[in-house]
Design a protein around this motif. Structure first.
Motif, PDB file in Angstrom:
ATOM      1  N   TYR A 152       3.853  -5.538  20.305  1.00 55.92           N
ATOM      2  CA  TYR A 152       2.813  -4.508  20.201  1.00 55.92           C
ATOM      3  C   TYR A 152       1.489  -5.208  19.871  1.00 55.92           C
ATOM      4  CZ  TYR A 152       0.230  -0.536  18.185  1.00 55.92           C
ATOM      5  OH  TYR A 152      -0.722   0.419  17.891  1.00 55.92           O
ATOM      6  N   ASP A 153       0.452  -4.886  20.639  1.00 56.12           N
ATOM      7  CA  ASP A 153      -0.837  -5.575  20.490  1.00 56.12           C
ATOM      8  C   ASP A 153      -1.817  -4.803  19.601  1.00 56.12           C
ATOM      9  OD1 ASP A 153      -1.377  -3.397  22.076  1.00 56.12           O
ATOM     10  OD2 ASP A 153      -1.954  -4.544  23.860  1.00 56.12           O
ATOM     11  N   GLY A 154      -1.332  -3.716  18.964  1.00 51.80           N
ATOM     12  CA  GLY A 154      -2.221  -2.939  18.094  1.00 51.80           C
ATOM     13  C   GLY A 154      -2.996  -1.878  18.856  1.00 51.80           C
ATOM     14  N   GLY A 184      10.203   1.023  12.005  1.00 48.17           N
ATOM     15  CA  GLY A 184       9.271   2.108  11.719  1.00 48.17           C
ATOM     16  C   GLY A 184       8.315   2.311  12.873  1.00 48.17           C
ATOM     17  N   ILE A 185       7.833   3.538  12.990  1.00 50.09           N
ATOM     18  CA  ILE A 185       6.868   3.853  14.044  1.00 50.09           C
ATOM     19  C   ILE A 185       5.837   4.836  13.493  1.00 50.09           C
ATOM     20  CG2 ILE A 185       8.295   5.769  14.972  1.00 50.09           C
ATOM     21  CD1 ILE A 185       7.256   4.839  17.803  1.00 50.09           C
ATOM     22  N   GLY A 186       4.616   4.692  13.955  1.00 46.06           N
ATOM     23  CA  GLY A 186       3.604   5.710  13.690  1.00 46.06           C
ATOM     24  C   GLY A 186       2.907   5.616  12.349  1.00 46.06           C
ATOM     25  N   ASP A 187       2.448   6.791  11.903  1.00 49.12           N
ATOM     26  CA  ASP A 187       1.492   6.872  10.795  1.00 49.12           C
ATOM     27  C   ASP A 187       2.063   6.446   9.438  1.00 49.12           C
ATOM     28  OD1 ASP A 187      -0.070   7.929  12.772  1.00 49.12           O
ATOM     29  OD2 ASP A 187      -0.137   9.973  11.960  1.00 49.12           O
ATOM     30  N   CYS A 188       3.400   6.402   9.291  1.00 52.72           N
ATOM     31  CA  CYS A 188       3.978   6.028   7.990  1.00 52.72           C
ATOM     32  C   CYS A 188       4.102   4.521   7.833  1.00 52.72           C
ATOM     33  CB  CYS A 188       5.346   6.692   7.797  1.00 52.72           C
ATOM     34  SG  CYS A 188       6.615   6.029   8.894  1.00 52.72           S
ATOM     35  N   THR A 189       3.780   3.760   8.869  1.00 50.55           N
ATOM     36  CA  THR A 189       3.963   2.305   8.835  1.00 50.55           C
ATOM     37  C   THR A 189       2.682   1.600   8.408  1.00 50.55           C
ATOM     38  OG1 THR A 189       3.192   2.048  11.096  1.00 50.55           O
ATOM     39  CG2 THR A 189       5.558   2.427  10.799  1.00 50.55           C
ATOM     40  N   ASP A 190       2.812   0.280   8.140  1.00 51.77           N
ATOM     41  CA  ASP A 190       1.587  -0.473   7.840  1.00 51.77           C
ATOM     42  C   ASP A 190       1.143  -1.371   8.998  1.00 51.77           C
ATOM     43  OD1 ASP A 190       3.380  -2.571   7.589  1.00 51.77           O
ATOM     44  OD2 ASP A 190       2.952  -2.979   5.481  1.00 51.77           O
ATOM     45  N   PHE A 191       1.439  -0.959  10.247  1.00 55.34           N
ATOM     46  CA  PHE A 191       0.808  -1.628  11.398  1.00 55.34           C
ATOM     47  C   PHE A 191      -0.702  -1.661  11.120  1.00 55.34           C
ATOM     48  CE2 PHE A 191       4.391   0.145  14.133  1.00 55.34           C
ATOM     49  CZ  PHE A 191       4.861  -1.080  14.595  1.00 55.34           C
ATOM     50  N   ALA A 251       0.821  -1.216   0.000  1.00 53.71           N
ATOM     51  CA  ALA A 251       0.000   0.000   0.000  1.00 53.71           C
ATOM     52  C   ALA A 251       0.858   1.270   0.000  1.00 53.71           C
ATOM     53  CB  ALA A 251      -0.938  -0.003   1.202  1.00 53.71           C
ATOM     54  N   GLY A 252       2.188   1.115  -0.016  1.00 52.51           N
ATOM     55  CA  GLY A 252       3.065   2.284  -0.069  1.00 52.51           C
ATOM     56  C   GLY A 252       3.581   2.716   1.295  1.00 52.51           C
ATOM     57  N   PHE A 253       2.992   2.185   2.380  1.00 51.92           N
ATOM     58  CA  PHE A 253       3.488   2.507   3.728  1.00 51.92           C
ATOM     59  C   PHE A 253       4.699   1.614   4.045  1.00 51.92           C
ATOM     60  CE2 PHE A 253      -0.949   3.917   3.844  1.00 51.92           C
ATOM     61  CZ  PHE A 253      -0.792   5.180   4.397  1.00 51.92           C
ATOM     62  N   LEU A 254       5.439   1.979   5.109  1.00 57.87           N
ATOM     63  CA  LEU A 254       6.609   1.195   5.511  1.00 57.87           C
ATOM     64  C   LEU A 254       6.160  -0.207   5.932  1.00 57.87           C
ATOM     65  CD1 LEU A 254       9.777   1.815   6.121  1.00 57.87           C
ATOM     66  CD2 LEU A 254       9.029   1.516   8.488  1.00 57.87           C
ATOM     67  N   SER A 255       6.763  -1.209   5.306  1.00 54.81           N
ATOM     68  CA  SER A 255       6.372  -2.592   5.569  1.00 54.81           C
ATOM     69  C   SER A 255       7.029  -3.098   6.855  1.00 54.81           C
ATOM     70  CB  SER A 255       6.808  -3.446   4.372  1.00 54.81           C
ATOM     71  OG  SER A 255       6.498  -4.790   4.611  1.00 54.81           O
ATOM     72  N   LEU A 304      -1.726   8.910  17.901  1.00 55.55           N
ATOM     73  CA  LEU A 304      -0.617   9.194  18.785  1.00 55.55           C
ATOM     74  C   LEU A 304      -0.593   8.207  19.952  1.00 55.55           C
ATOM     75  CD1 LEU A 304       1.661  10.990  19.721  1.00 55.55           C
ATOM     76  CD2 LEU A 304      -0.031  12.562  20.619  1.00 55.55           C
ATOM     77  N   ALA A 305      -1.762   7.829  20.430  1.00 56.19           N
ATOM     78  CA  ALA A 305      -1.833   6.839  21.507  1.00 56.19           C
ATOM     79  C   ALA A 305      -1.166   5.546  21.051  1.00 56.19           C
ATOM     80  CB  ALA A 305      -3.284   6.602  21.907  1.00 56.19           C
ATOM     81  N   GLY A 306      -1.408   5.169  19.794  1.00 51.43           N
ATOM     82  CA  GLY A 306      -0.759   4.000  19.213  1.00 51.43           C
ATOM     83  C   GLY A 306       0.745   4.185  19.163  1.00 51.43           C
ATOM     84  N   VAL A 307       1.189   5.353  18.736  1.00 49.71           N
ATOM     85  CA  VAL A 307       2.619   5.663  18.662  1.00 49.71           C
ATOM     86  C   VAL A 307       3.276   5.466  20.040  1.00 49.71           C
ATOM     87  CG1 VAL A 307       4.295   7.543  18.364  1.00 49.71           C
ATOM     88  CG2 VAL A 307       2.458   7.230  16.685  1.00 49.71           C
ATOM     89  N   ALA A 308       2.637   6.007  21.085  1.00 46.10           N
ATOM     90  CA  ALA A 308       3.200   5.886  22.435  1.00 46.10           C
ATOM     91  C   ALA A 308       3.337   4.408  22.817  1.00 46.10           C
ATOM     92  CB  ALA A 308       2.318   6.623  23.441  1.00 46.10           C
ATOM     93  N   GLN A 309       2.301   3.635  22.544  1.00 46.68           N
ATOM     94  CA  GLN A 309       2.308   2.213  22.905  1.00 46.68           C
ATOM     95  C   GLN A 309       3.317   1.422  22.064  1.00 46.68           C
ATOM     96  OE1 GLN A 309       0.190   1.195  25.541  1.00 46.68           O
ATOM     97  NE2 GLN A 309       1.486  -0.612  25.496  1.00 46.68           N
ATOM     98  N   GLN A 310       3.615   1.906  20.859  1.00 42.64           N
ATOM     99  CA  GLN A 310       4.589   1.213  19.995  1.00 42.64           C
ATOM    100  C   GLN A 310       6.030   1.398  20.476  1.00 42.64           C
ATOM    101  OE1 GLN A 310       3.684   3.028  16.156  1.00 42.64           O
ATOM    102  NE2 GLN A 310       1.612   2.185  16.215  1.00 42.64           N
TER     103      GLN A 310
END
Ligand code: FAD
Ligand code: UQ1
Length: 413
Positions: A335-337, A295-302, A275-279, A308-314
């Motif tokens: 990381y549990d998502g 990778g962390i945050g919005d640029c990844t394909d988690f 999808a173009g995000f960091l694999s 941001l809450a996800g970023v903190a937990q990652q």
């Protein structure tokens, strides 16, 4: 070429959280952050700015003040990734070498992918958008200047960051109109390309109910395809018809989160997934092909909602994974998502939504989080900004899972 143990691309929320932790552990000169922006933003505040509840200046700090002192700040754009040679090229022509790379570029806003949006934001004071520092104050002005007619709120047909934010704008408008005695002159509609108002069943029921109670009309499976600012009309494609039927709706005010997608240079690189995000590996943030890239945050394909809450937990699992790889070990933390956002429903209440990869609620507090709570508004407006500046950005807050376990005396995941 310059050479670093760690190179972090992006000095946003995830990039600075990682850079703080890594430079604290490894010391001066070991970590470089490639980031072109003069300013750093706490974006979650923009929801409140759009409703006149905070000043937008409160969301901004000079990058030089938040950049960790032990990091070298390379004030340029990354323009090319070369993971085969462990290097990143910058807009100034530098080739920066790394042992480990952390990609934290965020998601890209693509205003020009929606016909009429750039012109409408430029020329029509009643078309607004909480997703950027430059357009967020138009929202509150539009609420103030609204006289009567359709107040239209939309949701883009792309991946988004904070999927709750477009909906919060709806509730805050409804609340504002009620408090200013013009709710009976407004028809409030919320249009989504999606088949439901929220992806987690339990919260879907909560928000469907709130919309019904407050006379907010929700139009599912409708995608905004064009804005015509001259005639003040919005054009929607009905996704449940084939070929898509178009409907044109006049607006008095229109709130439009822009189309979003992976950063162009990431999408064009060997680091991108389908999808173009960091694999990335969804439990560790390690790249699926290059073991020294994370990778962390919005640029990844988690595969979870981008927050941001996800970023903190990652941050915890990713830091552990990096350590493990450095020591030739296998990462253990997973990381549990976890992702969450306080769905602000008025200028005094919010519903704290929290869930994981399985779209199962994973709630921090022992009270009924499906109820609108004043405490959750207070947390959003007063506590979380401080937690951000003093905790997340310094790499000291790794998400609420410890608090959750405490609150539930061990009886929680
Ligand atoms: P960002 O913080 O966006 O940082 C990306 C950084 O990368 C930027 O500094 C950018 O300049 C830099 N960059 C981009 N391209 C390059 C390049 N080529 N080279 C170098 N650097 C580059 N989250 C919540 O948890 N709760 C909320 O209530 C909430 N509300 C929100 C409301 C709004 C209106 C918005 C817009 C967001 C909201 N979020 C919320 C989401 C949250 O802000 C993001 O998920 C979070 O900031 C993601 O962090 P990040 O580090 O991935 O990206
Ligand atoms: C969170 O950690 C966070 O980042 C600091 C947010 O961004 C503003 C949030 O919106 C939320 C809800 C959390 C989760 C934190 C707690 C204490 C539940």
């Amino acid at each position: 070429p310059s050479m670093y143990k760690f190179v972090v691309v992006g000095g946003g929320s995830g990039g600075l959280a990682m850079a703080s932790s890594l430079s604290r552990k490894h010391g001066k000169g070991q970590v470089a952050v490639i980031e072109p922006s003069e300013d750093h933003f706490y974006q979650p505040l923009w929801t409140l700015v759009g409703a006149g509840l905070k000043q937008k200046e409160q969301s901004r700090r000079p990058m030089k003040d938040v950049m960790p002192k032990a990091c070298d700040w390379i004030k340029e754009k990354a323009v090319e990734f070369d993971p085969e040679h462990n290097s990143v090229k910058t807009s100034g022509g530098k080739v920066v070498q790394y042992d480990y790379l952390v990609v934290a570029m965020g998601i890209q806003l693509n205003f020009d992918q929606l016909k009429g949006l750039p012109e409408a934001l430029e020329n029509d004071p009643m078309v607004c958008c909480n997703y950027s520092y430059n357009t967020v104050d138009k929202t509150y002005k539009a609420l103030q200047n609204f006289k009567s007619g359709n107040a239209i709120f939309t949701f883009p047909n792309t991946p988004v960051k904070c999927a709750g934010a477009p909906q919060k704008a709806v509730y805050l408008a409804d609340d504002y109109f009620r408090q200013h005695n013009k709710r009976d002159r407004a028809t409030i509609t919320y249009w989504l390309p999606l088949p439901s108002i929220f992806s987690v069943a339990q919260y879907e029921a909560v928000f469907t109910d709130i919309c019904k109670k407050r006379d907010i009309q929700v139009n599912l499976l409708h995608n905004l395809v064009e804005i015509k600012p001259e005639s003040k009309e919005a054009v929607f494609a009905k996704l449940d018809t084939e070929p898509n039927e178009m409907i044109t709706v006049p607006y008095e005010m229109l709130h439009v989160p822009p189309p979003m997608g992976p950063p162009d240079i990431l999408k064009a690189s060997p680091l991108a997934g389908p999808a173009g995000f960091l694999s990335v590996n969804k439990e560790t943030g390690q790249h699926t092909k290059y073991p020294n890239v994370f990778g962390i945050g919005d640029c990844t394909d988690f595969p979870t909602a981008k927050t941001l809450a996800g970023v903190a937990q990652q941050t915890g699992p990713i830091l552990q994974a990096i350590s493990a790889v450095e020591n030739g070990l296998t990462p253990v933390a997973k990381y549990d998502g976890y992702t969450s956002c306080p769905m602000v429903t008025s200028d005094r209440t919010a519903v704290l939504v929290e869930f994981d990869y399985n779209l199962e609620p994973l709630e921090t507090f022992p009270f009924d989080q499906c109820k609108e709570q004043r405490s959750m508004y207070f947390m959003k407006a007063q506590l979380l900004p401080a937690l951000y500046w003093h905790g997340v950005l310094k790499g000291l807050f790794h998400g609420p899972s410890t608090l959750r376990k405490l609150m539930h005396l061990g009886f929680s995941k």
